[in-house]
Design an enzyme around this catalytic site. Structure first.
Site, mmCIF file in Angstrom:
data_model
loop_
_atom_site.group_PDB
_atom_site.id
_atom_site.type_symbol
_atom_site.label_atom_id
_atom_site.label_comp_id
_atom_site.label_asym_id
_atom_site.label_seq_id
_atom_site.Cartn_x
_atom_site.Cartn_y
_atom_site.Cartn_z
ATOM 1 N N ASN A 14 -3.646 12.401 -9.657
ATOM 2 C CA ASN A 14 -3.924 11.344 -8.693
ATOM 3 C C ASN A 14 -4.543 12.023 -7.478
ATOM 4 O O ASN A 14 -3.851 12.643 -6.673
ATOM 5 C CB ASN A 14 -2.620 10.626 -8.327
ATOM 6 C CG ASN A 14 -2.851 9.463 -7.379
ATOM 7 O OD1 ASN A 14 -3.946 9.280 -6.845
ATOM 8 N ND2 ASN A 14 -1.805 8.682 -7.164
ATOM 9 N N ARG A 80 -5.985 8.839 -12.295
ATOM 10 C CA ARG A 80 -5.880 7.538 -11.643
ATOM 11 C C ARG A 80 -7.179 7.291 -10.882
ATOM 12 O O ARG A 80 -7.597 8.130 -10.079
ATOM 13 C CB ARG A 80 -4.717 7.530 -10.669
ATOM 14 C CG ARG A 80 -4.659 6.233 -9.912
ATOM 15 C CD ARG A 80 -3.590 6.251 -8.852
ATOM 16 N NE ARG A 80 -3.527 4.931 -8.247
ATOM 17 C CZ ARG A 80 -3.333 4.720 -6.951
ATOM 18 N NH1 ARG A 80 -3.162 5.733 -6.129
ATOM 19 N NH2 ARG A 80 -3.299 3.497 -6.477
ATOM 20 N N HIS A 169 -2.975 -1.846 -7.672
ATOM 21 C CA HIS A 169 -1.630 -1.531 -8.195
ATOM 22 C C HIS A 169 -1.477 -2.008 -9.644
ATOM 23 O O HIS A 169 -0.364 -2.234 -10.109
ATOM 24 C CB HIS A 169 -0.507 -2.222 -7.389
ATOM 25 C CG HIS A 169 -0.305 -1.703 -6.002
ATOM 26 N ND1 HIS A 169 0.045 -2.542 -4.956
ATOM 27 C CD2 HIS A 169 -0.383 -0.474 -5.477
ATOM 28 C CE1 HIS A 169 0.165 -1.837 -3.856
ATOM 29 N NE2 HIS A 169 -0.087 -0.570 -4.143
ATOM 30 N N ASN A 200 4.518 1.203 0.420
ATOM 31 C CA ASN A 200 3.834 1.201 1.702
ATOM 32 C C ASN A 200 2.691 0.188 1.629
ATOM 33 O O ASN A 200 2.538 -0.664 2.487
ATOM 34 C CB ASN A 200 3.341 2.604 2.002
ATOM 35 C CG ASN A 200 3.435 2.883 3.474
ATOM 36 O OD1 ASN A 200 3.621 1.979 4.293
ATOM 37 N ND2 ASN A 200 3.276 4.128 3.840
ATOM 38 N N ARG A 230 -0.798 -2.551 6.886
ATOM 39 C CA ARG A 230 -1.861 -3.549 6.712
ATOM 40 C C ARG A 230 -1.333 -4.956 6.965
ATOM 41 O O ARG A 230 -0.204 -5.273 6.602
ATOM 42 C CB ARG A 230 -2.424 -3.503 5.280
ATOM 43 C CG ARG A 230 -3.079 -2.188 4.919
ATOM 44 C CD ARG A 230 -3.793 -2.315 3.570
ATOM 45 N NE ARG A 230 -4.059 -1.000 3.014
ATOM 46 C CZ ARG A 230 -3.567 -0.558 1.865
ATOM 47 N NH1 ARG A 230 -2.800 -1.335 1.107
ATOM 48 N NH2 ARG A 230 -3.843 0.659 1.449
ATOM 49 N N ASP A 271 8.720 2.103 8.122
ATOM 50 C CA ASP A 271 9.756 2.435 7.147
ATOM 51 C C ASP A 271 10.876 1.389 7.222
ATOM 52 O O ASP A 271 11.504 1.212 8.268
ATOM 53 C CB ASP A 271 10.309 3.834 7.422
ATOM 54 C CG ASP A 271 11.163 4.321 6.264
ATOM 55 O OD1 ASP A 271 12.004 3.543 5.760
ATOM 56 O OD2 ASP A 271 10.991 5.482 5.847
ATOM 57 N N GLU A 373 4.055 4.789 -12.468
ATOM 58 C CA GLU A 373 2.620 4.719 -12.715
ATOM 59 C C GLU A 373 2.122 5.916 -13.516
ATOM 60 O O GLU A 373 1.240 5.786 -14.357
ATOM 61 C CB GLU A 373 1.874 4.607 -11.374
ATOM 62 C CG GLU A 373 2.079 3.248 -10.726
ATOM 63 C CD GLU A 373 1.657 3.178 -9.274
ATOM 64 O OE1 GLU A 373 2.464 3.614 -8.422
ATOM 65 O OE2 GLU A 373 0.560 2.693 -8.977
HETATM 66 P P1 ADP Z 1 3.757 4.330 -1.592
HETATM 67 O O1 ADP Z 1 3.125 2.984 -1.496
HETATM 68 O O2 ADP Z 1 3.319 5.283 -0.525
HETATM 69 O O3 ADP Z 1 3.810 4.913 -2.985
HETATM 70 P P2 ADP Z 1 6.616 3.912 -1.920
HETATM 71 O O4 ADP Z 1 6.565 2.979 -3.074
HETATM 72 O O5 ADP Z 1 7.217 5.242 -2.113
HETATM 73 O O6 ADP Z 1 5.237 4.034 -1.177
HETATM 74 O O7 ADP Z 1 7.413 3.154 -0.750
HETATM 75 C C1 ADP Z 1 7.587 3.754 0.498
HETATM 76 C C2 ADP Z 1 8.388 2.823 1.399
HETATM 77 O O8 ADP Z 1 9.619 2.466 0.754
HETATM 78 C C3 ADP Z 1 8.819 3.442 2.712
HETATM 79 O O9 ADP Z 1 7.823 3.302 3.688
HETATM 80 C C4 ADP Z 1 10.055 2.641 3.066
HETATM 81 O O10 ADP Z 1 9.676 1.504 3.829
HETATM 82 C C5 ADP Z 1 10.576 2.149 1.732
HETATM 83 N N1 ADP Z 1 11.858 2.762 1.348
HETATM 84 C C6 ADP Z 1 12.068 3.938 0.716
HETATM 85 N N2 ADP Z 1 13.390 4.155 0.553
HETATM 86 C C7 ADP Z 1 14.030 3.090 1.081
HETATM 87 C C8 ADP Z 1 15.401 2.704 1.222
HETATM 88 N N3 ADP Z 1 16.397 3.472 0.780
HETATM 89 N N4 ADP Z 1 15.657 1.533 1.819
HETATM 90 C C9 ADP Z 1 14.680 0.735 2.278
HETATM 91 N N5 ADP Z 1 13.371 1.035 2.179
HETATM 92 C C10 ADP Z 1 13.058 2.189 1.590
#
Ligand code: ADP
Length: 391
Positions: A14, A80, A169, A200, A230, A271, A373
């Site tokens: 990726n 990817r 996605h 995210n 976004r 986050d 993925e």
């Molecule tokens: P990406 O889109 O970068 O692959 P991820 O699917 O890993 O992202 O998601 C990242 C987001 O998941 C973080 O920004 C956070 O908001 C959320 N996150 C991760 N762990 C937790 C948790 N334990 N509780 C709540 N939200 C979480």
């Protein structure tokens, strides 16, 4: 099942503008042999000047474990690729024409496709003998009916500039909808599933008997749900207004909506864990951000229920979807009339496994299904490399 007929490892790459993520999977048993990330490619002061050096580093890391890129056990490399446009609606064996095609689509994905093409180029240089496969983020959404993919704007202008909904996605929506069917003990063709990919970046899709019928991201990943940075949906006239009244340039509005909006724009944090902590302390900006995020999710749940008619399952996935019981509870609350009832205890049990979190009386199953993925890309790559059909 070990296959004596040939090598069965797949390397999944990726490739981002300044990073290279990789996983090495053994397709005989689905095990993950290695994974890692090279960052800061091409940045000032970085030891890694370009993607070629990054891939050499990956190969060195893998060689340390006896798994290098030159290994005869390697069956194929899966890449990817973010945008397949209308050119690529299936995983595709890469040749010169496909690499050129990925580059042709750069205007549709100026941040992603150039880096994806770079990854392909360096990997082909290192292993020209190996089958390499492009797996497109848009492909799963190629089954959208025209009523769903066509924007209601001047047809000629839209067609000339390839303006339509593509969706992203897709690899995750494909994997999660299939795993959700499996969790229900059904075939994908037997069920309708709403998938909420909440990372995210965030997107929803309505999957009707295994085929994607509607999805929330559009021409670009900006449309749809509220995301980390976004905005998701907004009145397009917001752009004209900011341009005319606030004197922002098109590039400034682009940066505002893609990088300084969503959760981070609303409360300064993207986050969900931090937002949860701040809400517990009574922080009103964090509360508002959470409420706007959840309100949007609920609207999509209602809309996609209408699109599908019957919803067998709602599946939460990705960082927020897999981990935030609070988001899941808030999104489903009040949807009892739609047949969606959460079990509060099941919802809060922490687990890395696919699991049901709905109440026994819920007409629609509600599930948490961790996405994977890389595994999906590896499966599609392996199937195609061995000469079979990938889907
Ligand atoms: P990406 O889109 O970068 O692959 P991820 O699917 O890993 O992202 O998601 C990242 C987001 O998941 C973080 O920004 C956070 O908001 C959320 N996150 C991760 N762990 C937790 C948790 N334990 N509780 C709540 N939200 C979480």
């Amino acid at each position: 099942m070990s296959d004596a007929a040939g090598p069965n490892r797949v390397l999944v790459l990726n490739s981002g503008s300044s990073s290279l993520k990789y996983q090495l999977l053994d397709m005989s048993d689905g095990s993950r042999l290695a994974s890692g990330l090279v960052e800061r490619i091409g940045e000032a002061g970085s030891e890694v000047a370009d993607h070629a050096q990054a891939l050499e580093r990956v190969s060195r890391e893998l060689s340390g474990q006896g798994l290098g890129l030159d290994s005869p056990e390697l069956a194929a490399i899966g890449h990817r690729v973010v945008h397949g446009g209308t050119l690529y609606t299936e995983p595709t064996l890469i040749d010169d024409a496909v690499l050129a095609g990925v580059r042709e689509l750069v205007p549709l994905a100026p941040l992603h496709n150039p880096a994806n093409a770079m990854g392909i180029e360096v990997a082909r240089r290192m292993r020209p003998d190996l089958p390499q496969v492009a797996v497109f983020d848009t492909a799963f959404h190629s089954t959208l009916p025209e009523a769903a993919w066509r924007y209601a704007i001047d047809r000629e202008t839209a067609d000339r500039h390839a303006v339509r909904r593509y969706g992203f996605h897709g690899t995750s929506h494909a994997y999660v909808s299939r795993e959700t069917a499996r969790l229900l003990g059904k075939e994908p063709e037997e069920v309708n599933v709403i998938v909420l990919h909440l990372g995210n970046g965030a997107s929803a899709s309505a999957v009707e008997r295994g085929r994607c019928a509607e999805t929330s991201m559009g021409l670009t990943p900006l449309e749809g749900l509220v995301m980390g940075t976004r905005s998701g949906d907004l009145d397009p006239a917001v752009v004209f207004h900011l341009h005319r009244q606030a004197k922002l340039s098109v590039d400034e509005v682009d940066a505002l909506l893609n990088r300084r909006s969503g959760l981070v724009g609303l409360c300064g944090d993207n986050d969900m864990r931090e937002i949860g902590r701040r809400m517990a302390e009574g922080d009103t900006a964090a509360r508002t951000a959470f409420d706007v995020y959840v309100h949007r999710l609920k609207k999509y749940l209602g809309a996609y229920t209408a699109v599908l008619g019957t919803v067998d399952a709602v599946a939460f996935t990705a960082g927020v979807g897999e981990n935030s019981a609070a988001v899941r509870a808030a999104a489903i609350s009040g949807l009892e009339p739609l047949g969606m009832i959460l079990d509060p205890v099941r919802n809060t049990v922490r687990s890395g496994a696919a699991r049901l979190i709905s109440a026994d009386g819920s007409r629609t199953a509600i599930a948490v299904v961790p996405t994977d993925e890389e595994m999906e890309i590896a499966r599609q790559t392996y199937a195609l490399a061995r000469g079979g059909s990938a889907s």
